[in-house]
Scaffold this active site. Structure first.
Site, mmCIF file in Angstrom:
data_model
loop_
_atom_site.group_PDB
_atom_site.id
_atom_site.type_symbol
_atom_site.label_atom_id
_atom_site.label_comp_id
_atom_site.label_asym_id
_atom_site.label_seq_id
_atom_site.Cartn_x
_atom_site.Cartn_y
_atom_site.Cartn_z
ATOM 1 N N GLY A 1 0.832 -1.196 0.000
ATOM 2 C CA GLY A 1 0.000 0.000 0.000
ATOM 3 C C GLY A 1 0.866 1.245 0.000
ATOM 4 O O GLY A 1 1.939 1.269 -0.616
ATOM 5 N N GLU A 2 0.396 2.290 0.657
ATOM 6 C CA GLU A 2 1.095 3.576 0.771
ATOM 7 C C GLU A 2 1.143 4.349 -0.545
ATOM 8 O O GLU A 2 1.510 5.515 -0.562
ATOM 9 C CB GLU A 2 2.541 3.415 1.270
ATOM 10 C CG GLU A 2 2.697 2.761 2.611
ATOM 11 C CD GLU A 2 4.159 2.641 3.037
ATOM 12 O OE1 GLU A 2 5.051 3.136 2.302
ATOM 13 O OE2 GLU A 2 4.421 2.049 4.099
ATOM 14 N N GLY A 3 0.832 3.697 -1.666
ATOM 15 C CA GLY A 3 1.038 4.303 -2.975
ATOM 16 C C GLY A 3 2.283 3.780 -3.665
ATOM 17 O O GLY A 3 2.667 4.283 -4.732
#
EC number: 2.4.2.21
Length: 360
Positions: free
Chosen positions: A319-321
């Site tokens: 995740g997180e980008g």
């Protein structure tokens, strides 16, 4: 049914892609020194970007990833391998530049914008965008995660952030997330909007074992049975079994689409937000670029529901980008092909023979 006029205006403002620009981009691509279509997905992305920006060879400008952070009350049910305290700790890590998304964003030449939209802690830092709707969602296994008004306000926060970024010269925006427990909320969204079962939608998230995975799936079923979210009403689903960061990311997607800006979708949580955005404004899908296929169990199904094909398969599930930022150079490469590659005419290279000559 929408109860917020501002949100209705954003949704109504999402327009179709510019057909003429797509056609001009396609003609230009076919004049370049290569067999037609031989650059595959790069050519498809180039045409999509042309249609989004309304110009055959677009200038994307600056790049940013918006990391929405929020907590989830459902963590009380023991659905994650990590405690809820990790969410605010990771926010500080983002701000200090030490997270994976920071490293990959520096590599890609992109900025990281961290937004507190619902972290269950008091955070004060000039580098943090504070738009806290509430101190995390309620436990959806015991009642609605939030009110409809709170979900709508979170969507509006994301839409306004996207609008600000476009005004500041950003032409490529990625979605990122942080929130312990958010794979549970995303799985619940997929279960309802995708018409599937929690066993198919919910994966291991932060790395839970088989026993806790079965428990997580049971919690999702319990939340859906208790709250009875309406699959025909995306905001109802979002408010009852979703998350504040998911709502914020749905807003980022809608806001980017309204302002004719491509938005790069990250993994499972971002794709849950993208599915909500797609159901609210079907035309917004044309503004989305799926970066990668996550290792999370339900991600392929999510992308299928939206109608997106991922650019990368890297077995990531952070995740997180992170996956979205990895796709930035590929997207920029599509534009560079349009801008810098020679045509048959100006390179003095012979083009393909007409069909009648080949037959003769």
């Amino acid at each position: 049914m929408m109860s917020n006029n501002r949100l209705e205006q954003i949704i109504a403002g999402v327009a179709p892609l510019d057909k003429r620009s797509i056609e001009e981009a396609a003609r230009h691509l076919d004049q370049l020194t290569k067999p037609p279509g031989s650059l595959g997905r790069l050519e498809e992305v180039a045409k999509q970007l042309a249609g989004i920006r309304g110009e055959p060879i677009p200038d994307l400008g600056k790049k940013a990833v918006v990391v929405m952070a929020a907590d989830h009350g459902v963590c009380e049910e023991g659905v994650s391998a990590y405690p809820a305290e990790v969410t605010p700790q990771m926010v500080l890590n983002f701000l200090n530049g030490g997270a994976a998304v920071n490293v990959l964003s520096r590599h890609a030449g992109a900025d990281v914008l961290c937004v507190d939209i619902g972290v269950n802690a008091e955070l004060s830092d000039s580098r943090l965008r504070s738009h806290k709707i509430r101190m995390g969602t309620a436990n959806m296994a015991k009642g609605p995660a939030m009110t409809r008004e709170e979900a709508e306000e979170a969507v509006l926060v994301g839409a306004e952030i996207a609008a600000e970024l476009v005004r500041d010269g950003y032409g490529l925006i990625a979605t990122g997330d942080m929130g312990i427990g958010n794979t549970t909320a995303s799985s619940a969204i997929l279960t309802v909007l995708g018409g599937t079962d929690a066993a198919e939608a919910a994966g291991r998230g932060t790395g839970i074992d088989e026993e806790r995975l079965r428990h997580k799936q049971a919690v999702i079923r319990q939340a859906i049975e208790l709250n009875r979210p309406d699959a025909a009403d995306p905001m109802d689903v979002l408010s009852k079994v979703g998350g504040l960061e998911i709502a914020g990311l749905a807003g980022v997607i809608l806001g980017a689409a309204k302002h004719r800006c491509p938005v790069v979708i990250d993994g499972f949580i971002s794709s849950a937000a993208a599915l909500v955005a797609a159901r609210l404004a079907p035309l917004s899908v044309r503004y989305m670029i799926a970066s990668h296929l996550s290792q999370e169990q339900g991600h392929a199904r999510l992308l299928e529901e939206i109608g997106l094909i991922p650019m990368l398969v890297m077995d990531m599930r952070l995740g997180e980008g992170t996956g979205a930022v990895l796709a930035f150079p590929l997207i920029e490469a599509a534009v560079k092909i349009m801008k810098e590659m020679a045509t048959f005419a100006n390179a003095g290279v012979s083009g393909a023979l007409p069909a009648e000559q080949l037959q003769g």
